[in-house]
Design a protein around this motif. Structure first.
Motif, short mmCIF file in Angstrom:
data_model
loop_
_atom_site.label_atom_id
_atom_site.label_comp_id
_atom_site.label_asym_id
_atom_site.label_seq_id
_atom_site.Cartn_x
_atom_site.Cartn_y
_atom_site.Cartn_z
N ALA A 104 13.50 41.27 -2.62
CA ALA A 104 12.13 41.26 -2.28
C ALA A 104 11.44 42.02 -3.83
O ALA A 104 10.62 41.38 -4.25
CB ALA A 104 11.93 42.44 -1.40
N ARG A 118 2.61 37.25 2.21
CA ARG A 118 4.21 37.44 2.93
C ARG A 118 4.01 38.08 4.14
O ARG A 118 2.85 38.78 4.25
CB ARG A 118 5.27 38.28 2.03
N SER A 119 4.76 37.31 5.09
CA SER A 119 4.48 37.99 6.38
C SER A 119 4.89 39.42 6.72
O SER A 119 4.26 39.87 7.46
CB SER A 119 5.50 37.07 7.56
N ASP A 120 5.85 39.79 5.81
CA ASP A 120 6.09 41.04 5.87
C ASP A 120 5.01 42.02 5.07
O ASP A 120 5.36 43.26 5.04
CB ASP A 120 7.56 41.39 5.29
N ASP A 121 3.97 41.45 4.64
CA ASP A 121 2.95 42.37 3.93
C ASP A 121 2.09 43.02 4.78
O ASP A 121 1.74 42.41 5.85
CB ASP A 121 2.21 41.57 2.80
#
Length: 542
Positions: free
Chosen positions: A134, A395-398
């Motif tokens: 990451a 990003r989806s995890d942002d």
């Protein structure tokens, strides 16, 4: 001879290009690594213009990008997290922070000559980007950018060294009043072309090291490079939000005033550097002057930040739709800053929509002002939707991605609530029945309260209770009104109007509740409801 000179010129330009790419990659990597820390630092330590200047200088020196610092500050102003005078402190400080690039290049690039180790660093940076997780790709980008900066400096140095004895200070305007003005214009032109004052400073340092220009000539050019950044700032604010345009104008006025001050400091500084017994390296003297007049400019302007902010506010008035004044295309470079502006505009649109609805539920007949206000709200919703469409993918995890999901839900329900507000037939049908009148009065009272509420969670809970009440009453009313119809107590047209009005009240209460729910999610940083949950609620409440 001519071909050799041409090759050296092309190589020098290529070196400048490598330097610019290096700056971009270094900034992108450092910004990604800083992430939320940058935003938290700017918002936490910017209580006064002075602390803002210190914070702005430090963050700009860290991430090597004054524009990133400025865009974040503009986003905070748009979101109401900072006042304009506080943001001015950050902008002033960013001017100091950007001069640190000159020190970095002088000490590491010209004095220590790191050009020999740059290619291995580029290779390591590429490996980190290809095989990292990451954060490692961000580190790789920063390392590769750092290496390209010094590779570019090395190429510029070697290319301009070939002009030693061929291009001399006599080929440039001399150190006279007119000559200094011409040199300042040359420096400004270099910045306008390269879109980077740092690249211009590097070129001046290389030319100074090769003996192509003298120190007095280099000092005048550096002033022009500082002033030249105002052109970039002015262009960047075209079509921007009010906060962006005020920021751009502040940058232009401040840099021009600082440049004027630096112009009058040229003779004293030249005399100081040339004083007997003071052996100061010419390249160090150049970057010291660049930092020095920027620091002095900040020291002189800080006591007058409030007056300066009032002047800029007076010049740059609010324009366009007041509900979306916080939006500006420039902020799309930073998704977090863009979202700050969107949330600020959402707060304004939600408040306006709630107030409009409460007023229309109280006064059955729409006035000309009501029509204009509803059109303004509709235009604001469309502008918000278009602006959000322009936010770069995340990003989806942002964490910002979850925030964006809730923003999209609010915009969707605002659009549907707007459509309900255009249904005049339903709005005028409440006078046909006492029960409908009472139910609409309950909804009107709570909507008016919600428009100015500060405790969003408590308001959401009350809206949910009213939504449940109106759903139950819709079924009760439906049974009751069909009973009247069987006795021929009401006509078919009246029956349809009353049923539509009851359905309208329930659907409006549902949209109000979901808007408030998602605004709570946005402001408190909660996870948004799943799409399946939202779809199920829509089906259930239809």
């Amino acid at each position: 001879m001519i071909s050799a000179v041409l090759i050296d010129v092309v190589n020098a330009l290529g070196g400048v290009g490598l330097f610019l790419f290096g700056m971009i990659w270094l900034t992108d990597g450092l910004r990604g690594l800083a992430g939320q820390t940058l935003r938290n630092t700017l918002s936490r330590f910017t209580n006064t213009p002075l602390s803002g200047a210190v914070t702005g200088a430090a963050t700009t020196a860290l991430i090597q990008s004054s524009s990133a610092t400025t865009v974040t500050a503009v986003g905070f102003v748009s979101a109401g997290l900072l006042t304009f005078p506080q943001a001015l402190g950050i902008i002033f400080g960013a001017n100091i922070g950007t001069t640190m690039t000159g020190w970095l290049a002088t000490i590491l690039g010209f004095k220590l000559d790191l050009g020999q180790i740059t290619l291995p660093l580029v290779f390591l940076g590429a490996l980190a980007r290809l095989f990292g997780g990451a954060r490692l790709p961000l580190i790789g980008t920063a390392v590769a950018g750092f290496a390209l900066i010094f590779l570019g400096i090395d190429i510029v140095k070697s290319s301009l060294a070939a002009f030693q004895g061929i291009v001399t200070p006599t080929d440039f305007p001399q150190d006279s009043l007119i000559g200094r003005v011409e040199l300042i214009l040359i420096g400004a032109l270099i910045t306008v072309v390269t879109q980077s004052s740092s690249a211009g400073v590097i070129a001046a340092l290389a030319a100074l090291g090769a003996g192509a220009i003298s120190l007095p000539q280099g000092l005048a050019m550096v002033i022009g490079m500082d002033v030249g950044t105002t052109v970039t700032a002015a262009i960047a604010t075209l079509g921007g939000s009010t906060a962006t345009r005020r920021t751009g104008l502040s940058h232009v006025i401040y840099n021009c005033l600082t440049g004027l001050m630096a112009f009058f400091l040229l003779s004293p500084y030249n005399a100081l550097v040339g004083a007997q017994g003071l052996h100061l390296d010419s390249q160090i003297a150049l970057v010291a002057f660049h930092s020095g007049f920027n620091i002095l400019g900040v020291i002189l302007i800080l006591p007058f930040t409030g007056a300066f902010a009032k002047l800029v506010t007076l010049i740059v008035r609010d324009r366009g739709n007041a509900l979306t004044a916080a939006l500006g295309r420039q902020m799309l470079k930073d998704p977090n800053a863009a979202l700050d502006a969107v949330v600020s505009s959402l707060d304004a649109v939600v408040k306006a929509q709630f107030e409009f609805l409460a007023k229309r539920l109280e006064h059955r007949e729409a006035t000309h002002d009501d029509t204009d206000r509803l059109r303004e709200i509709g235009d604001a919703i469309t502008e918000l939707r278009n602006f959000v469409d322009g936010i770069p993918a995340m990003r989806s995890d942002d964490p910002a991605a979850a925030r964006l999901v809730s923003v999209l839900h609010v915009i969707d329900h605002l659009g549907r609530l707007y459509f309900r507000c255009t249904q005049e037939q339903s709005l005028t049908a409440f006078s046909l029945d006492n029960r409908l009148r009472r139910l609409s009065a309950i909804l009107r009272s709570l909507t008016a309260e919600a428009a100015s509420a500060t405790n969003l969670a408590a308001t959401e809970a009350r809206l949910n209770r009213v939504r449940r009440l109106l759903r139950a009453q819709r079924e009760v009313y439906r049974t009751r009104i069909f009973g009247h119809a069987t006795r021929r107590a009401v006509s078919g047209d009246t029956l349809g109007q009353r049923l539509d009005a009851a359905r309208w009240l329930h659907r409006v209460s549902y949209h109000l509740w979901r808007i408030e729910h998602h605004m709570v999610t946005i402001h408190e940083g909660l996870a948004p409801a799943s799409p399946r949950r939202e779809a199920a609620l829509d089906v259930m409440e239809d």
